[in-house]
Design a protein around this motif. Structure first.
Motif, PDB file in Angstrom:
ATOM      1  N   ASP A  48       0.835  -1.197   0.000  1.00  0.00           N
ATOM      2  CA  ASP A  48       0.000   0.000   0.000  1.00  0.00           C
ATOM      3  C   ASP A  48       0.877   1.257   0.000  1.00  0.00           C
ATOM      4  OD1 ASP A  48      -1.815   2.007   0.440  1.00  0.00           O
ATOM      5  OD2 ASP A  48      -2.791   1.035   2.128  1.00  0.00           O
ATOM      6  N   PRO A  49       0.907   2.002  -1.104  1.00  0.00           N
ATOM      7  CA  PRO A  49       1.766   3.189  -1.165  1.00  0.00           C
ATOM      8  C   PRO A  49       1.271   4.315  -0.248  1.00  0.00           C
ATOM      9  CG  PRO A  49       0.438   3.039  -3.144  1.00  0.00           C
ATOM     10  CD  PRO A  49       0.181   1.800  -2.345  1.00  0.00           C
ATOM     11  N   ARG A  50       0.020   4.248   0.174  1.00  0.00           N
ATOM     12  CA  ARG A  50      -0.509   5.299   1.056  1.00  0.00           C
ATOM     13  C   ARG A  50       0.099   5.235   2.443  1.00  0.00           C
ATOM     14  NH1 ARG A  50      -6.750   4.150   0.982  1.00  0.00           N
ATOM     15  NH2 ARG A  50      -5.881   2.088   1.187  1.00  0.00           N
ATOM     16  N   LEU A  51       0.511   4.050   2.870  1.00  0.00           N
ATOM     17  CA  LEU A  51       0.962   3.853   4.240  1.00  0.00           C
ATOM     18  C   LEU A  51       2.076   4.826   4.617  1.00  0.00           C
ATOM     19  CD1 LEU A  51       0.716   2.002   6.794  1.00  0.00           C
ATOM     20  CD2 LEU A  51       2.614   0.736   5.827  1.00  0.00           C
ATOM     21  N   LEU A  52       3.169   4.804   3.880  1.00  0.00           N
ATOM     22  CA  LEU A  52       4.300   5.663   4.189  1.00  0.00           C
ATOM     23  C   LEU A  52       3.913   7.130   4.041  1.00  0.00           C
ATOM     24  CD1 LEU A  52       7.214   5.796   5.056  1.00  0.00           C
ATOM     25  CD2 LEU A  52       7.878   5.606   2.663  1.00  0.00           C
TER      26      LEU A  52
END
Length: 194
Positions: free
Chosen positions: A67-71
């Motif tokens: 999930d690229p949103r996490l960072l």
């Protein structure tokens, strides 16, 4: 003269990932893979190796799709605790969502099925968990520095607790038909951040 591949290896790997994710490693046979991928056994071996090697490649692919949103969510400037809470609640919502919950998380599934006796799978699981724990820890350190988190709290221990909670949510969400179980556990754990 070498023969050209008559299939898209990338699409075949994605199809293998989906099958392994749905059924697990042990319940997926080479015959299942041949049928699901629509390619011959020899082509699978030539392109991906044996079933175990294909599984590990599928696991790597899954990790790449992280999930690229996490960072991004956890490293935004400003208050950090709302972002931590939002990420944990998103995991909980996904775990309780009827359409998504039955598949669970491929990493969590691998941790339960293979990691206890498969060092290559265990390394991948551990790496994935580090990719979740590290930004959680960083956000909690930032929250403490900004006065959002009390000084007597241990950001590393809290990050690990949240990691374990999030992985547990995936397991419980996969098997439970009571979304309140996931929701209540999440809110109780998040109360430790106050």
């Amino acid at each position: 003269m070498a023969r050209t591949k008559e299939f898209d290896p990338d699409a075949a790997l994605q199809a293998a990932l989906e099958l392994f994710w749905q059924r697990g490693y042990e319940a997926t046979s080479m015959s299942d893979l041949v049928e699901h991928l629509g390619i011959g056994r020899a082509s699978i071996y030539a392109t991906f190796g044996n079933k175990h090697e294909l599984y590990l490649k599928a696991l790597d692919r899954y990790s790449e799709m992280r999930d690229p949103r996490l960072l991004r969510e956890l490293s935004q400037p400003g208050p950090a605790l709302p972002a931590v809470r939002a990420v944990v609640r998103r995991f909980a919502a996904e775990a309780a969502d009827e359409a998504r919950r039955r598949a669970g998380c491929f990493i969590t599934n691998t941790a339960a099925e293979l990691a206890p006796h498969d060092t290559a799978a265990a390394r991948r699981v551990e790496l994935s968990w580090e990719h979740l724990e590290t930004p959680l820890h960083s956000a909690l350190v930032r929250a403490q520095a900004q006065g959002e988190l009390p000084e007597d709290r241990d950001p590393r221990a809290l990050a690990r607790m949240l990691l374990v909670l999030m992985q547990g949510l995936r397991v419980v969400g996969k098997a439970s038909t009571d979304p309140a179980r996931v929701r209540d556990a999440t809110e109780q754990a998040l109360s430790l951040l106050d």
